[in-house]
Structures are given as C-alpha cells and as structure tokens.
Write an enzyme that holds these catalytic residues in place. Structure first.
Site, PDB file in Angstrom:
ATOM      1  N   GLU A   1     154.014 -30.294 -30.705  1.00  0.00           N
ATOM      2  CA  GLU A   1     152.761 -29.900 -31.377  1.00  0.00           C
ATOM      3  C   GLU A   1     153.107 -29.045 -32.593  1.00  0.00           C
ATOM      4  O   GLU A   1     154.119 -28.321 -32.590  1.00  0.00           O
ATOM      5  CB  GLU A   1     151.885 -29.095 -30.397  1.00  0.00           C
ATOM      6  CG  GLU A   1     150.593 -28.579 -31.042  1.00  0.00           C
ATOM      7  CD  GLU A   1     149.585 -28.010 -30.039  1.00  0.00           C
ATOM      8  OE1 GLU A   1     149.883 -27.969 -28.837  1.00  0.00           O
ATOM      9  OE2 GLU A   1     148.496 -27.613 -30.494  1.00  0.00           O
TER      10      GLU A   1
ATOM     11  N   ASN B   1     145.883 -28.465 -29.101  1.00  0.00           N
ATOM     12  CA  ASN B   1     144.725 -27.878 -29.757  1.00  0.00           C
ATOM     13  C   ASN B   1     144.764 -28.083 -31.271  1.00  0.00           C
ATOM     14  O   ASN B   1     143.728 -28.184 -31.926  1.00  0.00           O
ATOM     15  CB  ASN B   1     144.663 -26.380 -29.442  1.00  0.00           C
ATOM     16  CG  ASN B   1     144.483 -26.110 -27.953  1.00  0.00           C
ATOM     17  OD1 ASN B   1     144.059 -26.971 -27.207  1.00  0.00           O
ATOM     18  ND2 ASN B   1     144.818 -24.901 -27.529  1.00  0.00           N
TER      19      ASN B   1
ATOM     20  N   ASN C   1     141.991 -34.140 -27.566  1.00  0.00           N
ATOM     21  CA  ASN C   1     142.745 -33.231 -26.698  1.00  0.00           C
ATOM     22  C   ASN C   1     141.818 -32.194 -26.075  1.00  0.00           C
ATOM     23  O   ASN C   1     141.068 -31.529 -26.801  1.00  0.00           O
ATOM     24  CB  ASN C   1     143.822 -32.503 -27.517  1.00  0.00           C
ATOM     25  CG  ASN C   1     144.578 -31.472 -26.696  1.00  0.00           C
ATOM     26  OD1 ASN C   1     145.381 -31.838 -25.843  1.00  0.00           O
ATOM     27  ND2 ASN C   1     144.305 -30.192 -26.935  1.00  0.00           N
ATOM     28  N   GLU C   2     141.861 -32.084 -24.760  1.00  0.00           N
ATOM     29  CA  GLU C   2     141.141 -31.023 -24.024  1.00  0.00           C
ATOM     30  C   GLU C   2     139.749 -30.776 -24.601  1.00  0.00           C
ATOM     31  O   GLU C   2     139.386 -29.624 -24.883  1.00  0.00           O
ATOM     32  CB  GLU C   2     141.970 -29.729 -24.007  1.00  0.00           C
ATOM     33  CG  GLU C   2     143.264 -29.869 -23.231  1.00  0.00           C
ATOM     34  CD  GLU C   2     144.028 -28.577 -23.017  1.00  0.00           C
ATOM     35  OE1 GLU C   2     143.683 -27.552 -23.634  1.00  0.00           O
ATOM     36  OE2 GLU C   2     144.983 -28.594 -22.218  1.00  0.00           O
TER      37      GLU C   2
ATOM     38  N   GLU D   1     150.253 -33.044 -20.356  1.00  0.00           N
ATOM     39  CA  GLU D   1     150.760 -31.675 -20.565  1.00  0.00           C
ATOM     40  C   GLU D   1     151.004 -31.060 -19.202  1.00  0.00           C
ATOM     41  O   GLU D   1     150.084 -30.991 -18.382  1.00  0.00           O
ATOM     42  CB  GLU D   1     149.754 -30.804 -21.339  1.00  0.00           C
ATOM     43  CG  GLU D   1     149.647 -31.147 -22.799  1.00  0.00           C
ATOM     44  CD  GLU D   1     148.770 -30.172 -23.578  1.00  0.00           C
ATOM     45  OE1 GLU D   1     148.748 -28.965 -23.243  1.00  0.00           O
ATOM     46  OE2 GLU D   1     148.089 -30.631 -24.513  1.00  0.00           O
TER      47      GLU D   1
ATOM     48  N   GLN E   1     156.222 -27.911 -23.890  1.00  0.00           N
ATOM     49  CA  GLN E   1     156.510 -28.770 -25.023  1.00  0.00           C
ATOM     50  C   GLN E   1     158.015 -28.974 -25.111  1.00  0.00           C
ATOM     51  O   GLN E   1     158.704 -28.640 -24.145  1.00  0.00           O
ATOM     52  CB  GLN E   1     155.929 -28.151 -26.271  1.00  0.00           C
ATOM     53  CG  GLN E   1     154.391 -28.006 -26.160  1.00  0.00           C
ATOM     54  CD  GLN E   1     153.689 -27.670 -27.468  1.00  0.00           C
ATOM     55  OE1 GLN E   1     154.267 -27.576 -28.514  1.00  0.00           O
ATOM     56  NE2 GLN E   1     152.355 -27.470 -27.374  1.00  0.00           N
TER      57      GLN E   1
END
Ligand code: AHR
Length: 496
Positions: free
Chosen positions: A27, A72, A172-173, A292, A346
């Site tokens: 990310e 995010n 994402n989320e 994740e 990550q």
C-alpha cells in the site's frame, strides 16, 4: 512433558492449497513503497529505483500475487496521478494516512516491480471518491490490447503489451467509518455492481472481490456481508475478509488463541455467504479472499504529519508475534477449501516481514520465516487431521495449545507438517500418518527462544529458524519433541 497426538490419512483432504493463499500487500502507506520497495539513489537500487536487497528478500517468500495500491489509501487515490512522465505527476495529500504522496511510483512502476519480484499484481479500484467509470478506465488501461484512449496511453507510457491483471478488488473496507467515503452496505453494493458491470464489459475475464466486513467487531457485521452478497452474489468471485491481532493486556493464551478466533470469523463469513447461496438457489459456493491479515499493534498506529516517508505502522515483531502469525497461517491452510486468496498485510516496513532503513540495509523480521516455510512448502492439498493435546485457558475458551496444519503434494510425494506449540513446556509428539508413502525425513526446522526476542539491524538473527532433530519414523508412526513455545516444520520425502 506434554503429549501431542496427531492422526492423518492422505485420503481425507480439506482442499487444494491455491498458491494465492500466500499473497501479500503493498500500500502507499508509511515506508512500504518509498524507501521500502522503491528508493532511487539507494546504493542497491536498480535502474528503475527498485531496491534489489528488498527484491531478493521478497523473492525468498515465493509470493504469487501482491495486492496494490491500498488499503485505505485507494479510496482517495486517482490512478491517473501515478502514470506518465514523473516530472509531470502531481503531489497530492493522502487523506487516509495524512501523508504527502509524490506519485513518483505508480501503476506502471508497480507492474514492472512485480515482474522483477516474480509475482503478479492484484489491483484494488477506488470505490470511495472514484466512480465506476474510473474503475473501467483503469481496466482498459491495464488489460485492453490497444486502439482506445486508455490502452494507447499505456502504450505511450512504455508498455506495448496489456498487463492482463486478473484479480480486482472492488474498493477497500467500505464498511469502515475511517474509510474515505465509507458507505452503507446497500450503497456500496449498488456502486460495486455498477463498477463490476463496467469493468467486465471492458474485460470479461477478470475476477472480482467484493468488500466483506472488515472485522467481527464492526456493528454492521454480519449484516453487511449478507446485504452486499444479496446484491452481488452472481457478479463477484470472492468476498473479502480482513483480520489483525495484537496483544493489549490480556494473557498470552488469549493472544495465542488468535488462530482459533480467526477460524471463527471464517466460519461466520461462510455461513453468511451460504445463506445467500441458499436464498438465491445458487450453485456457486463463494470463495473468500482474505486479503489483509497479520499481527498489527493497532494501539500504536498513527497517522502521519503530511510527510512523504513517515515511520508509521512500523511494528517490530517478536518471537511471540511470530507464533501467533504462524497459527493464523495454519488457520488459512485449514480453511483452504474456502479461502482461495490471502494477502499478508503488508510486505515491507509497514507491519511487514521485511524491514529497511533509508539509504541503509534491510533485515528479516521474525514473521518472515513462518511465511517463507509455508509459502514454499505447503503445496498440493491441505490434509484433514485430528490433534489431541493440552488445552490452554483463553478468553476464547479452552483452546488447543498446539496449532497445526498438514499439506501433501501427491505429485512430488512431499508431506509437510506445521506446528506451533503455545505451551511453555516441551511436548512429546506422536503422529500416525497413513497413506503418505515413504516418510523419509527431508527437513526439520524450528524457531523458539525468548518470547520477546526481536530482530533488528544490530541483531538481525535474534529470531531465526534452525535445524532441529529429525523425527523418528517407524512405518507410518512418527515421533519427535516440540520445544516449548516454538514453531516447527517437518518435511517428509513421501514416495519419490
Ligand atoms: O494494512 C493497513 C490498513 O488496514 C489498510 O490500509 C486498511 O485496509 C486496513 O484497515
């Protein structure tokens, strides 16, 4: 000494272990990209500015796919900012992590980096500030052969051939209040449906991942998953799961039992998607993309201060963390009939198995090794097994103090057993392993020692595996000793 008894039969399989179970995640966050995988001017940087010391460590992990660019971050990201001549790329504020993003590394660099790292990209599209049209244009840029605006733009940027990116995350989320433009389940489902249609019009071969709940604690769980799948069930190929554990108070046993908690979460997501399968009379069983997962001390996380390479989410992992991490990997393997993709979150610096210093060196964190062992040796099918051992008294209840997974590759005849002993006593292990051919010991490796030992630039091998005694094999019966608080891998040569 404790006792651990395992019984397995090669005919009783859980499912095929997809290589994608050992994916990772990069990310634009902290120093994952900048001074992590990309640092022009570093003594070890290649002609593209990629750190070759990091590339070498990444290759050791045998990672088949890497999710990118967030996280995010993706929910506020315009992918067009990261392509074209570097001097023309805009500097932007990243609102997700309060960072200044230079855009000197973008999509084309990432695809090039993946080729050098011997991995493949898994892309996430922005369904926060982004539109379905933006997502479709991104697919066109990546996967359309040529003769259209975005595919010709890719060519103009130096990539004549399409990238052929197969797997795409629809945001994402999006259930998270922290997410840029987070939304309700139905708003997300409607937007994701529109994006999915347009992306598939451009390239019908792509596989799509819908956002599931980002945690069991979310007030919207599991209603989010039900509602999202009710709309998207036939349009998507995976439902996503995310899970992080850390120790904040509580006993070691509570932390060690994370592997069981993760299993519970998987069972609940399976139940929510199976309910929709029944409701829709669908023949499709929805696979899970656990895109994740990790140990992450979220209590120590922080947003940055608009700097460009902030030291945020830089957890330094202990042996204890590695034992929890390895148990989570066992859970993924033991659920491989449903979990088809998993991404360690990550890869570098940010809650990562690889740690670097700007202009300096790099080292392997304690978590590097269980990942390396499993990604390289958990092949073929996961094998169902019975384990009988001491229980530990955790907040989750009475939980086995040994976590285990077994893989068997019929092609090579290789059998691998992965064990985490969460007990502070050694254990006498006996295994009855039926139908796996000749159980010639191939490799026996172990990690144990002080629970709070951690690797660093000064002591890069404070936590590292070492060869341990080969198990004693008598026909299909195997015996060995497990060290207290240890991770162990046994590999057997099987029939070849
Ligand atoms: O991996 C760190 C963050 O964790 C990701 O950006 C987000 O998706 C999750 O909350």
């Amino acid at each position: 000494m404790n006792t651990v008894n395992i019984f397995a039969d090669s005919r009783v399989k859980i499912g095929r272990i997809e290589p994608a179970l050992f994916g990772a995640f990069v990310e634009h966050l902290g120093r994952c990209v900048y001074t992590g995988i990309y640092e022009p001017g570093h003594p070890a940087a290649d002609e593209d500015g990629f750190r070759t010391d990091v590339l070498r460590l990444v290759k050791g992990l045998n990672i088949p796919l890497v999710r990118y660019p967030g996280g995010n971050f993706v929910s506020g990201y315009n992918w067009l900012d990261g392509i074209g001549p570097k001097a023309d790329r805009p500097t932007r504020l990243d609102l997700a992590w309060k960072t200044t993003e230079s855009n000197q590394f973008g999509l084309d660099e990432f695809v090039k980096w993946c080729a050098k790292a011997q991995t493949s990209p898994m892309m996430a599209v922005n369904l926060g500030t982004g539109t379905p049209q933006d997502a479709a244009s991104l697919v066109e840029y990546c996967n359309h052969p040529g003769g259209s605006y975005y595919s010709d733009l890719r060519k103009a940027n130096g990539a004549a051939d399409p990238y052929g990116i197969k797997t795409w995350c629809l945001g994402n989320e999006m259930d998270g209040p922290w997410q840029i433009c987070g939304m309700s389940a139905q708003d997300y489902a409607d937007k994701a449906l529109a994006a999915a249609k347009m992306m598939r019009y451009v390239d019908p071969s792509i596989k799509l991942v819908a956002c599931g709940s980002s945690g069991m604690e979310m007030p919207s769980f599991p209603e989010w998953d039900r509602a999202v799948l009710d709309t998207l069930y036939e349009e998507v190929d995976y439902i996503s799961m995310h899970r992080y554990y850390w120790q904040e108070g509580g006993s070691d046993a509570d932390f060690f039992a994370s592997y069981r908690d993760m299993n519970e979460f998987i069972q609940m997501i399976k139940a929510a998607s199976d309910y929709i399968r029944a409701k829709h009379r669908s023949k499709k069983v929805m696979p899970i993309s656990f895109d994740e997962w990790n140990v992450w001390y979220q209590n120590q996380q922080g947003r940055a201060d608009w700097s460009t390479e902030p030291h945020i989410l830089e957890d330094n992992y202990s042996l204890k963390d590695a034992l929890v991490f390895a148990g989570m990997m066992n859970t993924l393997i033991n659920n491989c009939d449903r979990v088809k993709i998993a991404c360690l979150a990550q890869l570098v610096n940010v809650i990562a198995p690889i740690f670097t210093e700007k202009s300096g060196g790099s080292f392997k964190q304690s978590t590097y090794y269980p990942f390396q062992f499993m990604a390289n040796h958990a092949k073929g099918n996961a094998v169902s097994h019975i384990i009988v051992c001491e229980a530990m008294d955790a907040k989750q209840g009475a939980v086995n103090s040994v976590s285990s997974s077994i893989s068997f590759d019929e092609g090579s005849g290789e059998l691998a057993v992965f064990l985490v002993n969460y007990n502070d006593a050694a254990a006498a292990l006996t295994m009855e392993l039926r139908g796996f051919g000749d159980l010639k010991p191939l490799e026996s490796a172990e990690m144990s020692g002080k629970l709070d030992a951690r690797n660093s630039f000064e002591a890069p091998d404070a936590v590292a595996p070492y060869a341990c005694g080969a198990p004693v094999v008598k026909g299909q019966n195997v015996s060995a000793e497990l060290a207290p608080l240890s991770y162990t891998m046994f590999r057997f040569g099987g029939k070849k």
